[in-house]
Design an enzyme around this catalytic site. Structure first.
Site, PDB file in Angstrom:
ATOM      1  N   ASP A  55      -1.108   2.976  -6.123  1.00  0.00           N
ATOM      2  CA  ASP A  55      -0.937   3.481  -7.503  1.00  0.00           C
ATOM      3  C   ASP A  55       0.253   4.067  -7.730  1.00  0.00           C
ATOM      4  OD1 ASP A  55      -2.554   3.220  -9.997  1.00  0.00           O
ATOM      5  OD2 ASP A  55      -2.092   5.550  -9.766  1.00  0.00           O
ATOM      6  N   GLU A 107       0.347   0.136  13.162  1.00  0.00           N
ATOM      7  CA  GLU A 107      -0.359   0.429  14.400  1.00  0.00           C
ATOM      8  C   GLU A 107      -1.997  -0.227  14.182  1.00  0.00           C
ATOM      9  OE1 GLU A 107      -1.825   4.556  14.954  1.00  0.00           O
ATOM     10  OE2 GLU A 107       0.453   5.101  14.272  1.00  0.00           O
TER      11      GLU A 107
HETATM   12  C1  GLC Z   1      -1.830   3.086 -12.750  1.00  0.00           C
HETATM   13  C2  GLC Z   1      -3.033   2.374 -12.951  1.00  0.00           C
HETATM   14  C3  GLC Z   1      -3.501   2.818 -14.238  1.00  0.00           C
HETATM   15  C4  GLC Z   1      -3.514   4.248 -14.155  1.00  0.00           C
HETATM   16  C5  GLC Z   1      -2.372   4.958 -14.092  1.00  0.00           C
HETATM   17  C6  GLC Z   1      -2.196   6.352 -13.352  1.00  0.00           C
HETATM   18  O1  GLC Z   1      -0.885   2.341 -13.515  1.00  0.00           O
HETATM   19  O2  GLC Z   1      -3.020   1.057 -12.726  1.00  0.00           O
HETATM   20  O3  GLC Z   1      -4.677   2.359 -14.507  1.00  0.00           O
HETATM   21  O4  GLC Z   1      -3.844   4.720 -15.699  1.00  0.00           O
HETATM   22  O5  GLC Z   1      -1.899   4.321 -12.905  1.00  0.00           O
HETATM   23  O6  GLC Z   1      -3.102   6.597 -12.318  1.00  0.00           O
END
Ligand code: GLC
Length: 555
Positions: free
Chosen positions: A217, A266
């Site tokens: 993310d 790993e």
């Molecule tokens: C990314 C995710 C989104 C979230 C953001 C903050 O863009 O896909 O859904 O709100 O990160 O974590």
């Protein structure tokens, strides 16, 4: 909890042994909206496990699960309070273990989300930072700063939250902390070694449980420019993904991923463990930097996702993606929808909402054509739950049921992400259409009445349905040697507004034709129809492609 000993499924595709990901079709499950096992109106892990056979029958290779970790759900789970625990709303760690085993038994790999840019304000580290106050070591794991102005009453710099408003919140003792997203999502300070150690340990925790990879993310956000310099102007959300800002895509992130790659390697053995970057960079060339030797495996192709229904623009982004990825030896990826964007059936309709005028029908036609184009391209493709049912965006959710934090902050990502997160319809004539176990039971967002005809049960066995179309497309993609990993593509001459390309492998040649215009177009018949996204009657010499349609040909 014991270590997961189930073997990952054997590679069955044409990518080199172990490199299953090079041409994988990966299906995104958004846990709160996929299937509700216990009837509380919120999807959960046992619900997903029970529905895995749907994904096997669909013909995907892997499942990516959005976060199901312990979280106050300020941003639907992207605010993680404990990276090693399952939120009770989704189940238990045992449920996660069972899901992974069940998926592997069905030949599906499992990718989980990891959220390293920020945590929840209820994470133990952040609570400790608040308790221990300015100057404490606990604060150094986050980005606490003094404010500007005579009394520190102004934020430390001009950075804006992706969800709107300032990216800084002041705490009662006077310091400010950085949150590129909601105030409930404080950013970590990745200059701190403890943050590195913690995430390496979290990766190992889930790898030990048997996951096949991670979706990272905000992969482009971890490192901020030294000194946290001002951007210099407002409405920064409009710059994102278009222009450089000091909080995204800094060169320092790459060192982090080189370390993560060593951990993934790993664990790899005969079947590689992978990482895919969610990095909204200005260009595919910048995205390719995350995939250099020794870094990550894939990055989402957001430039492709954000390209409109325009033949020349699509051809340009396809060429640039293939060239950029080829230069670093990575497969290109293709994606049309996810939990953050308007569903492509609606987005491509050319109208605000499905159902106005001809928008619904046109959106459905274009969505099918777009799917055939995407699945014909070399590399790996990401599907978002519900696109196989042709679900439109829900554009008329009442304000009182909305939960997207961006909606409440009034800006950024335009605050409408709930419309693509409405729970899936599975069966039955009454809401929640099999999403939960009880007819008439709850679902965390209401489903439109029209979805009764779009459920998995309603579409199964109907050759004209979107679901059967996806099943045929994924089966054909697996079966044809020139699809999937196969070779690159060669563009064929075609009229304006039409894309045509061939791919040739040892076992056969393949042609994809896409008419992106609003009128039928006659093309030379390139072979026999493998799969058509619309009614097509192939002629001996010429074939008329209907408006907004695509055809796969065996050549
Ligand atoms: C990314 C995710 C989104 C979230 C953001 C903050 O863009 O896909 O859904 O709100 O990160 O974590």
């Amino acid at each position: 909890m014991t270590q997961n000993t189930t073997a990952a499924p054997a590679a069955t595709d044409s990518a080199p042994a172990g490199q299953w990901w090079r041409d994988a079709v990966i299906y995104q499950v958004y846990p709160r909206s996929f299937a509700d096992g216990n009837g509380d109106g919120m999807g959960d892990l046992p619900g997903i496990t029970a529905r895995l056979p749907h994904l096997r029958d669909l013909g995907v290779d892997a499942v990516w699960l959005s976060p199901f970790y312990a979280s106050p759900q300020a941003d639907a789970g992207y605010d993680v309070a404990d990276y090693r625990a399952v939120d009770p709303v989704f189940g238990t760690l045992t449920d996660a273990d069972e899901l992974i085993r069940a998926a592997h038994a069905l030949g599906l790999r499992v990718i989980v989300d990891i959220v390293p840019n920020h945590c929840s304000d209820r994470h133990e580290w952040f609570r400790q930072a608040l308790r221990e106050g300015p100057g404490s070591p606990a604060r150094e794991r986050f980005l606490f700063r003094a404010g500007r102005g005579a009394a520190g009453e102004l934020p430390p710099n001009d950075w804006e939250s992706v969800f709107g408003g300032p990216a800084w919140t002041r705490v009662p003792d006077g310091e400010w902390y950085l949150h590129l997203f909601a105030p409930e999502q404080p950013d970590f300070d990745w200059d701190h070694p403890a943050v590195h150690d913690e995430f390496r340990s979290v990766l190992r925790f889930w790898l030990d449980l048997g996951v096949d990879g991670f979706r990272i993310d905000v992969a482009h956000g971890l490192v901020k420019a030294p000194g946290l310099p001002d951007v210099g102007h407002g409405e920064q959300v409009k710059l994102l993904g278009k222009q450089a800002v000091p909080y995204f895509d800094q060169d320092g992130v790459h060192e982090i991923y080189r370390g993560w790659r060593r951990i993934l390697d790993e664990y790899s053995g005969g079947s590689e463990r992978i990482a895919v970057a969610e990095a909204w960079t200005p260009t595919v060339e910048r995205s390719a930097r995350y995939l250099r030797r020794g870094e990550l495996h894939q990055a989402f192709n957001f430039e492709y996702l954000t390209t409109g229904w325009d033949a020349a623009a699509l051809r340009a982004v396809i060429d640039r993606s293939l060239t950029a990825m080829d230069a670093v030896g990575a497969p290109a990826t293709w994606v049309l929808s996810n939990h953050d964007v308007v569903r492509h059936t609606t987005r491509l309709s050319g109208e605000g909402g499905a159902g106005d005028g001809d928008g619904g029908a046109r959106g459905t036609r274009r969505a099918r054509a777009a799917t055939l184009l995407m699945l014909a391209l070399p590399g790996s493709a990401y599907l978002y739950q519900g696109e196989e049912l042709g679900l439109p965006e829900v554009t008329d959710l009442p304000d009182e049921v909305r939960q997207d934090p961006a909606f409440f902050r009034g800006a950024g990502q335009d605050g409408t992400r709930d419309g693509c997160r409405v729970p899936l319809p599975w069966s039955g004539r009454r809401a929640p259409y099999g999403f939960g176990p009880v007819e008439g039971g709850p679902s965390w967002l209401p489903q439109p009445d029209s979805w009764r005809d779009l459920s998995v049960a309603a579409q199964t066995g109907d050759p004209a349905s979107t679901l059967e179309f996806y099943r045929r497309a994924l089966a054909a993609r697996r079966a044809h040697p020139a699809l999937g990993a196969g070779p690159g593509l060669v563009w064929l001459p075609s009229p304006e507004g039409v894309l045509a390309f061939s791919r040739t492998a040892a076992g056969g040649s393949f042609v994809c034709t896409v008419n992106l215009t609003g009128a039928p177009v006659a093309l030379p018949t390139p072979g026999t129809v493998l799969l058509a996204g619309a009614d097509v009657v192939p002629g001996a010499e010429e074939t008329v492609l209907p408006a907004d349609s695509a055809v796969w040909w065996a050549a």
